[in-house]
Design a protein around this motif. Structure first.
Motif, PDB file in Angstrom:
ATOM      1  N   SER A 188       0.841  -1.197   0.000  1.00  0.00           N
ATOM      2  CA  SER A 188       0.000   0.000   0.000  1.00  0.00           C
ATOM      3  C   SER A 188       0.871   1.239   0.000  1.00  0.00           C
ATOM      4  O   SER A 188       2.042   1.200   0.384  1.00  0.00           O
ATOM      5  CB  SER A 188      -0.915   0.012   1.234  1.00  0.00           C
ATOM      6  N   ALA A 189       0.285   2.331  -0.448  1.00  0.00           N
ATOM      7  CA  ALA A 189       0.973   3.619  -0.398  1.00  0.00           C
ATOM      8  C   ALA A 189       0.812   4.187   1.007  1.00  0.00           C
ATOM      9  O   ALA A 189      -0.281   4.175   1.569  1.00  0.00           O
ATOM     10  CB  ALA A 189       0.384   4.575  -1.427  1.00  0.00           C
ATOM     11  N   VAL A 190       1.895   4.632   1.593  1.00  0.00           N
ATOM     12  CA  VAL A 190       1.842   5.195   2.944  1.00  0.00           C
ATOM     13  C   VAL A 190       2.383   6.611   2.925  1.00  0.00           C
ATOM     14  O   VAL A 190       3.256   6.961   2.131  1.00  0.00           O
ATOM     15  CB  VAL A 190       2.644   4.342   3.955  1.00  0.00           C
ATOM     16  N   GLY A 191       1.831   7.421   3.791  1.00  0.00           N
ATOM     17  CA  GLY A 191       2.314   8.785   3.977  1.00  0.00           C
ATOM     18  C   GLY A 191       2.706   8.971   5.430  1.00  0.00           C
ATOM     19  O   GLY A 191       2.074   8.414   6.323  1.00  0.00           O
ATOM     20  N   ILE A 192       3.724   9.710   5.688  1.00  0.00           N
ATOM     21  CA  ILE A 192       4.177   9.924   7.061  1.00  0.00           C
ATOM     22  C   ILE A 192       4.354  11.414   7.317  1.00  0.00           C
ATOM     23  O   ILE A 192       4.635  12.196   6.400  1.00  0.00           O
ATOM     24  CB  ILE A 192       5.502   9.190   7.360  1.00  0.00           C
ATOM     25  N   ILE A 193       4.144  11.805   8.566  1.00  0.00           N
ATOM     26  CA  ILE A 193       4.440  13.161   9.034  1.00  0.00           C
ATOM     27  C   ILE A 193       5.501  13.023  10.109  1.00  0.00           C
ATOM     28  O   ILE A 193       5.246  12.422  11.161  1.00  0.00           O
ATOM     29  CB  ILE A 193       3.182  13.852   9.587  1.00  0.00           C
ATOM     30  N   LEU A 194       6.667  13.532   9.832  1.00  0.00           N
ATOM     31  CA  LEU A 194       7.801  13.358  10.730  1.00  0.00           C
ATOM     32  C   LEU A 194       8.181  14.697  11.335  1.00  0.00           C
ATOM     33  O   LEU A 194       8.497  15.648  10.620  1.00  0.00           O
ATOM     34  CB  LEU A 194       8.984  12.763   9.960  1.00  0.00           C
ATOM     35  N   THR A 198      14.093  20.807  13.957  1.00  0.00           N
ATOM     36  CA  THR A 198      14.859  20.770  12.709  1.00  0.00           C
ATOM     37  C   THR A 198      14.207  19.824  11.705  1.00  0.00           C
ATOM     38  O   THR A 198      13.412  18.951  12.073  1.00  0.00           O
ATOM     39  CB  THR A 198      16.304  20.310  12.972  1.00  0.00           C
ATOM     40  N   SER A 199      14.535  19.989  10.446  1.00  0.00           N
ATOM     41  CA  SER A 199      13.976  19.141   9.392  1.00  0.00           C
ATOM     42  C   SER A 199      14.646  17.767   9.415  1.00  0.00           C
ATOM     43  O   SER A 199      15.859  17.662   9.621  1.00  0.00           O
ATOM     44  CB  SER A 199      14.189  19.785   8.021  1.00  0.00           C
ATOM     45  N   ILE A 219      13.888  10.030   7.113  1.00  0.00           N
ATOM     46  CA  ILE A 219      12.607   9.879   6.413  1.00  0.00           C
ATOM     47  C   ILE A 219      12.470   8.462   5.862  1.00  0.00           C
ATOM     48  O   ILE A 219      11.413   7.832   5.975  1.00  0.00           O
ATOM     49  CB  ILE A 219      12.484  10.920   5.287  1.00  0.00           C
ATOM     50  N   LYS A 220      13.552   7.951   5.251  1.00  0.00           N
ATOM     51  CA  LYS A 220      13.525   6.605   4.690  1.00  0.00           C
ATOM     52  C   LYS A 220      13.261   5.565   5.773  1.00  0.00           C
ATOM     53  O   LYS A 220      12.473   4.628   5.588  1.00  0.00           O
ATOM     54  CB  LYS A 220      14.848   6.313   3.983  1.00  0.00           C
ATOM     55  N   LYS A 221      13.941   5.721   6.909  1.00  0.00           N
ATOM     56  CA  LYS A 221      13.764   4.775   8.017  1.00  0.00           C
ATOM     57  C   LYS A 221      12.322   4.809   8.540  1.00  0.00           C
ATOM     58  O   LYS A 221      11.716   3.759   8.802  1.00  0.00           O
ATOM     59  CB  LYS A 221      14.733   5.101   9.143  1.00  0.00           C
TER      60      LYS A 221
END
Length: 324
Positions: A28-34, A40-41, A47-49
Motif C-alpha cells: 500500500s501507499a503510505v504517507g508519514i508526518i515526521l 529541525t527538518s 525519512i527513509k527509516k
C-alpha cells in the motif's frame, strides 16, 4: 447480515475490514508526518527509516488481521448528527437537513457544498427505507454504537423507528448491538480508548465481535419512549450522562472552551484551540460544533477575527484576538 453505523468514517473502515487480511499482503501507499523534537527538518535517511517502519507495521497488521467477511453493500451509515438541533421529525426531513447544512457550513463549498449534503441526505433516507424493509422481513442486523452522543442518539432513534408502535409490526429477525468499550488493547498490549467507531482501523473490527449482544424483546419500544421524551424536550443539544442521552443547553460545552481559551495568548490560532479541546477532553463532539460555538462568541464581541482562512480551508483556520 446488515451492518449499521452512525458515521461515514466508520462505514468506510468497516468496508475495508470485510476483506482486510485476506490473501497475501498487497502492499500500500503510505504517507508519514515526521516532526523532530528540536524543530529541525528530518534528513533523507531519517525519512527513509520512518517510511520503512510504517510499511512494516502495515504489513504486520495485514498478516495478523482476520477478515470480517460480508458484503460492502450491506453496510449502512446514518450520519445524522442527532445530538444537535431539532429532532421533532420522526424521519429525517427539512429540519434535520438544515442542522446538517449548518454543521457543514464551516467547510469550503467545493468540499461540503449544498449539493453534497443534499445527496448524502437523500441516500440516508433511501437507506433507511431499505433496512427497515429487510429487518421487518426477518433479516438480521448488527448495530455498532458507543457513548458518543451522535452514535447513542442514532441507536435510540433507529430502534424507536423499528418499534411495533412506529412500523405497525414486530420484526422477526434478530437485532444485535456492539458497544464500543471504554478501554481496549491493541495487538501489542497497549491500552487505548476511542470516542467513536470512526476511529477504528480496518484490522481492529473483528476483535470486537465477541462483544456482540442480541437486543432484548421490548428494547425498541423502550427506545421509542426515550426518544419521544427527547423529542418533546427538543433541546438544541443532547449529551450523554451516566450512559444515557439527555437534553442540555447549547452552551453545555462552553466551559471547556473557555478554560482552554484562557490559556491562549491574546492573539491565537482558532484551529489550534479546537484541536486542543478535542484531544484533551475527548468529549465526542465535532470540530464543526466547536467552530459554531466560537462563531457565537465572535457575534457577542468576545473574540475578533484578525485573519480569514485561506481558500479551500475550514473557516476556523484563522487567527482570532480576545476582546476585553
Amino acid at each position: 447480515m446488515i451492518e449499521i453505523v452512525f458515521g461515514d468514517s466508520a462505514a468506510g473502515s468497516l468496508r475495508i475490514a470485510q476483506s482486510y487480511g485476506k490473501g497475501p499482503y498487497p502492499g500500500s501507499a503510505v504517507g508519514i508526518i515526521l516532526r523532530k523534537p528540536d524543530g529541525t527538518s528530518p534528513t533523507r535517511k531519517e525519512i527513509k527509516k520512518a517510511r520503512q517502519q510504517t510499511e512494516e507495521r502495515e504489513r504486520k497488521a495485514w498478516e495478523e488481521a482476520e477478515p470480517m467477511g460480508g458484503n460492502p453493500q450491506d453496510i449502512f451509515s446514518f450520519e445524522l448528527s442527532l445530538s444537535i438541533g431539532d429532532i421533532t421529525e420522526n424521519q429525517p426531513g427539512p429540519k434535520r437537513l438544515r442542522a446538517l447544512e449548518q454543521l457543514a457550513g464551516i467547510y469550503p463549498d467545493e468540499k461540503y457544498g449544498a449539493r453534497q449534503i443534499s445527496d448524502t441526505f437523500r441516500r440516508v433516507k433511501d437507506d433507511f427505507e431499505e433496512i427497515s424493509r429487510r429487518i421487518l422481513s426477518g433479516e438480521a442486523a448488527r448495530i455498532w454504537y458507543s457513548s458518543n452522543p451522535d452514535e447513542l442518539c442514532g441507536l435510540i432513534w433507529l430502534a424507536a423507528q423499528l418499534s411495533p408502535q412506529r412500523c405497525g409490526k414486530e420484526y422477526t429477525g434478530s437485532l444485535y448491538a456492539v458497544r464500543l468499550p471504554q478501554w481496549s488493547l491493541d495487538r501489542h498490549g497497549t491500552v487505548f480508548s476511542k470516542t467513536c467507531w470512526g476511529e477504528t482501523l480496518p484490522e481492529e473490527w473483528h476483535r470486537y465481535l465477541s462483544l456482540q449482544e442480541i437486543l432484548p424483546s421490548g428494547f425498541c419500544s423502550d427506545c421509542l419512549t426515550l426518544w419521544q421524551t427527547l423529542q418533546n424536550e427538543n433541546a438544541p443539544l443532547r449529551t450523554v450522562l451516566n450512559g444515557q442521552p439527555v437534553s442540555v443547553p447549547e452552551n453545555f460545552y462552553d466551559n471547556f472552551l473557555l478554560r482552554e481559551l484562557a490559556a491562549e495568548e491574546e492573539i491565537f490560532h482558532e484551529a489550534r484551540l479546537i484541536g486542543k479541546i478535542m484531544g484533551k477532553y475527548r468529549l465526542g463532539i465535532s470540530d464543526s460544533f466547536l467552530s459554531l460555538r466560537i462563531e457565537d462568541m465572535i457575534r457577542r464581541g468576545l473574540l475578533k477575527v484578525i485573519t480569514q482562512a485561506e481558500k479551500g480551508m475550514p473557516i476556523y483556520h484563522r487567527v482570532l484576538q480576545k476582546q476585553r
